[in-house]
Design a protein around this motif. Sequence first.
Motif, PDB file in Angstrom:
ATOM      1  N   TYR A  96      -3.937  -4.691   6.554  1.00 38.04           N
ATOM      2  CA  TYR A  96      -4.935  -3.899   7.254  1.00 38.04           C
ATOM      3  C   TYR A  96      -5.873  -3.294   6.235  1.00 38.04           C
ATOM      4  N   ASP A  97      -7.160  -3.458   6.452  1.00 40.19           N
ATOM      5  CA  ASP A  97      -8.167  -2.870   5.585  1.00 40.19           C
ATOM      6  C   ASP A  97      -7.956  -3.282   4.120  1.00 40.19           C
ATOM      7  N   GLY A  98      -7.565  -4.512   3.931  1.00 40.10           N
ATOM      8  CA  GLY A  98      -7.397  -5.018   2.578  1.00 40.10           C
ATOM      9  C   GLY A  98      -6.118  -4.583   1.899  1.00 40.10           C
ATOM     10  N   LYS A  99      -5.277  -3.835   2.601  1.00 45.47           N
ATOM     11  CA  LYS A  99      -4.018  -3.394   2.020  1.00 45.47           C
ATOM     12  C   LYS A  99      -2.859  -4.012   2.780  1.00 45.47           C
ATOM     13  N   ILE A 100      -1.772  -4.158   2.066  1.00 40.88           N
ATOM     14  CA  ILE A 100      -0.598  -4.748   2.697  1.00 40.88           C
ATOM     15  C   ILE A 100       0.434  -3.659   2.924  1.00 40.88           C
ATOM     16  N   TYR A 101       0.833  -3.528   4.150  1.00 38.02           N
ATOM     17  CA  TYR A 101       1.830  -2.522   4.502  1.00 38.02           C
ATOM     18  C   TYR A 101       3.141  -3.211   4.822  1.00 38.02           C
ATOM     19  N   GLY A 102       4.197  -2.567   4.389  1.00 39.09           N
ATOM     20  CA  GLY A 102       5.519  -3.121   4.657  1.00 39.09           C
ATOM     21  C   GLY A 102       6.157  -2.400   5.836  1.00 39.09           C
ATOM     22  N   ALA A 146       0.834  -1.198   0.000  1.00 39.71           N
ATOM     23  CA  ALA A 146       0.000   0.000   0.000  1.00 39.71           C
ATOM     24  C   ALA A 146       0.871   1.250   0.000  1.00 39.71           C
ATOM     25  N   SER A 147       2.059   1.131   0.514  1.00 37.99           N
ATOM     26  CA  SER A 147       2.938   2.294   0.581  1.00 37.99           C
ATOM     27  C   SER A 147       4.383   1.838   0.528  1.00 37.99           C
ATOM     28  N   ASP A 148       5.236   2.681  -0.031  1.00 38.77           N
ATOM     29  CA  ASP A 148       6.664   2.373  -0.027  1.00 38.77           C
ATOM     30  C   ASP A 148       7.303   2.785   1.283  1.00 38.77           C
ATOM     31  N   ILE A 149       6.489   3.394   2.119  1.00 39.66           N
ATOM     32  CA  ILE A 149       7.009   3.919   3.376  1.00 39.66           C
ATOM     33  C   ILE A 149       6.477   3.096   4.540  1.00 39.66           C
ATOM     34  N   ASP A 150       7.341   2.802   5.446  1.00 44.92           N
ATOM     35  CA  ASP A 150       6.921   2.194   6.706  1.00 44.92           C
ATOM     36  C   ASP A 150       6.058   3.228   7.426  1.00 44.92           C
ATOM     37  N   PRO A 151       4.781   2.949   7.635  1.00 45.04           N
ATOM     38  CA  PRO A 151       3.895   3.979   8.209  1.00 45.04           C
ATOM     39  C   PRO A 151       4.257   4.356   9.637  1.00 45.04           C
ATOM     40  N   VAL A 152       5.041   3.537  10.303  1.00 46.64           N
ATOM     41  CA  VAL A 152       5.373   3.824  11.697  1.00 46.64           C
ATOM     42  C   VAL A 152       6.601   4.721  11.804  1.00 46.64           C
ATOM     43  N   CYS A 153       7.688   4.317  11.190  1.00 45.69           N
ATOM     44  CA  CYS A 153       8.915   5.102  11.342  1.00 45.69           C
ATOM     45  C   CYS A 153       9.226   5.928  10.102  1.00 45.69           C
ATOM     46  N   LYS A 154       8.404   5.784   9.057  1.00 45.56           N
ATOM     47  CA  LYS A 154       8.509   6.608   7.846  1.00 45.56           C
ATOM     48  C   LYS A 154       9.743   6.347   7.010  1.00 45.56           C
ATOM     49  N   MET A 155      10.394   5.273   7.250  1.00 43.70           N
ATOM     50  CA  MET A 155      11.518   4.995   6.366  1.00 43.70           C
ATOM     51  C   MET A 155      11.054   4.176   5.166  1.00 43.70           C
ATOM     52  N   SER A 156      11.848   4.197   4.123  1.00 41.49           N
ATOM     53  CA  SER A 156      11.461   3.478   2.921  1.00 41.49           C
ATOM     54  C   SER A 156      11.564   1.980   3.149  1.00 41.49           C
ATOM     55  N   VAL A 157      10.518   1.285   2.829  1.00 39.86           N
ATOM     56  CA  VAL A 157      10.575  -0.169   2.981  1.00 39.86           C
ATOM     57  C   VAL A 157      11.085  -0.824   1.703  1.00 39.86           C
TER      58      VAL A 157
END
Length: 92
Positions: free
Chosen positions: A65-71, A44-55
């Motif tokens: 979460y909510d049908g999306k996959i977060y890295g 869902a994002s190239d960014i780690d939503p917690v620490c904001k670094m690039s995954v």
Amino acid sequence: MRKVIVALLVLFTACQPKTSEPEQKTAPALEEKEFPAKPDIALASDIDPVCKMSVKEEFSDTAMYDGKIYGFCASACKDDFLKEPLTYLEEK
Ligand SMILES: [Zn+2]
């Protein structure tokens, strides 16, 4: 002559062995242990939503979460995210 070629083509395509078609199981579950280090999935994002670094560079865990996959860069970030996902998703 042309009919022969067409017939051969049909025969050829019909005989293609069906490779890599796993038995139809209900809903392929995401089994974490089988996750490759960099899964070929749409995050869902190239960014780690917690620490904001690039995954894209540091990637070690995912969470759905909510049908999306977060890295996430680490499972600690994933744990934080799963505690309060909305907190992390709302801030930009
Ligand atoms: Zn992180």
